[in-house]
Design an enzyme around this catalytic site. Sequence first.
Site, PDB file in Angstrom:
ATOM      1  CE1 TYR A  91     -59.439  23.210   0.081  1.00  0.00           C
ATOM      2  CE2 TYR A  91     -59.388  24.286   2.069  1.00  0.00           C
ATOM      3  CZ  TYR A  91     -58.732  23.768   0.685  1.00  0.00           C
ATOM      4  OH  TYR A  91     -57.368  24.250   0.385  1.00  0.00           O
ATOM      5  CE  LYS A 163     -55.157  25.091   4.926  1.00  0.00           C
ATOM      6  NZ  LYS A 163     -54.719  24.734   3.607  1.00  0.00           N
ATOM      7  CG  PHE A 184     -60.535  31.146   2.160  1.00  0.00           C
ATOM      8  CD1 PHE A 184     -61.595  32.108   2.642  1.00  0.00           C
ATOM      9  CD2 PHE A 184     -60.579  30.049   2.462  1.00  0.00           C
ATOM     10  CE1 PHE A 184     -62.222  31.619   3.551  1.00  0.00           C
ATOM     11  CE2 PHE A 184     -61.272  29.558   3.302  1.00  0.00           C
ATOM     12  CZ  PHE A 184     -62.353  30.196   3.721  1.00  0.00           C
ATOM     13  CG  ASP A 185     -56.517  27.099   1.719  1.00  0.00           C
ATOM     14  OD1 ASP A 185     -57.507  27.969   1.131  1.00  0.00           O
ATOM     15  OD2 ASP A 185     -56.432  26.258   1.861  1.00  0.00           O
ATOM     16  CB  THR A 186     -52.286  32.310   3.857  1.00  0.00           C
ATOM     17  OG1 THR A 186     -51.704  31.256   2.556  1.00  0.00           O
ATOM     18  CG2 THR A 186     -51.198  32.633   4.419  1.00  0.00           C
TER      19      THR A 186
END
Length: 246
Positions: A91, A163, A184-186
């Site tokens: 993404y 990512k 969300f990413d973490t």
Amino acid sequence: MTLDVVIPVLNEEDALQSSLTRLHAFMTTQMEDYEWTIVIADNGSTDRTPEVSRSLSREFLRVQYHRIEDRGRGRALKSAWLESDSDVVVYMDVDLSTDLKTLPALVSSIAIEGYDVAIGSRLKKGATVVGRTLLREAISRVYNSIVFSLFFVSFRDAQCGFKALSREAANSLLPVVQDTGWFFDTELLILAEKNGFRIKEIPVHWVDDPDSRVRILNTAFEDLKGLLRLRLGGLHTARKKLQERP
Ligand SMILES: Nc1nc2c(ncn2[C@@H]2O[C@H](COP(=O)(O)OP(=O)(O)O)[C@@H](O)[C@H]2O)c(=O)[nH]1
Ligand SMILES: [Mg+2]
């Protein structure tokens, strides 16, 4: 190898056309080793994002439009990544703040080097950052040090919008990630690292785009809540769920 590049969007009618045209040209010339698709993942847009996206998907054969009714950036990514069956999923933010020249390395970390997760980083040695406000820079550094002191993770920048995941990592990890927004990413990265997935962190060249959907105070608060949830049991529960998977 198949590759899906997901672009999460919220009210991006102004940025979409030029960014997608640039990305499409880059993919066509630089990513020809892959059978790639670009997926615009929209939830919650109330401007002309749907119309612009549909028109782009008519203009370019390899651009698709994915609309999710419920809100949240994390939810959009999870939905688009799980709907895909590509070998590698990526993404990136629509503003293309991260220089595209890092994309081949991001993807080949997974496709060739065999990493499970690959992430762009503005905080790793070798990265260059232009135009970021002092406030965003400070919040980013403080936030990432909190992540480090709570979880002793090895990555430095949890929040860069750039990512990639292997299909296997996506199928295992995404169902266990609970946050549907900016945390969300973490959460994805902490769960990955703490469960033995291999993460490659690549320094990027970042040119900041001041047009932002982030509400700083609100997001910082949600991030801290997320970290506490993981620390106070969430990580443990996720590990159990991951181990129960066939
Ligand atoms: N699908 C979806 N995308 C979002 C949402 N919020 C932000 N985005 C997208 O996430 C990307 C990063 O947002 P941006 O505002 O540039 O974040 P910043 O660079 O950290 O200030 C952009 O492509 C946004 O359109 C959301 O709720 N849903
Ligand atoms: Mg941005």
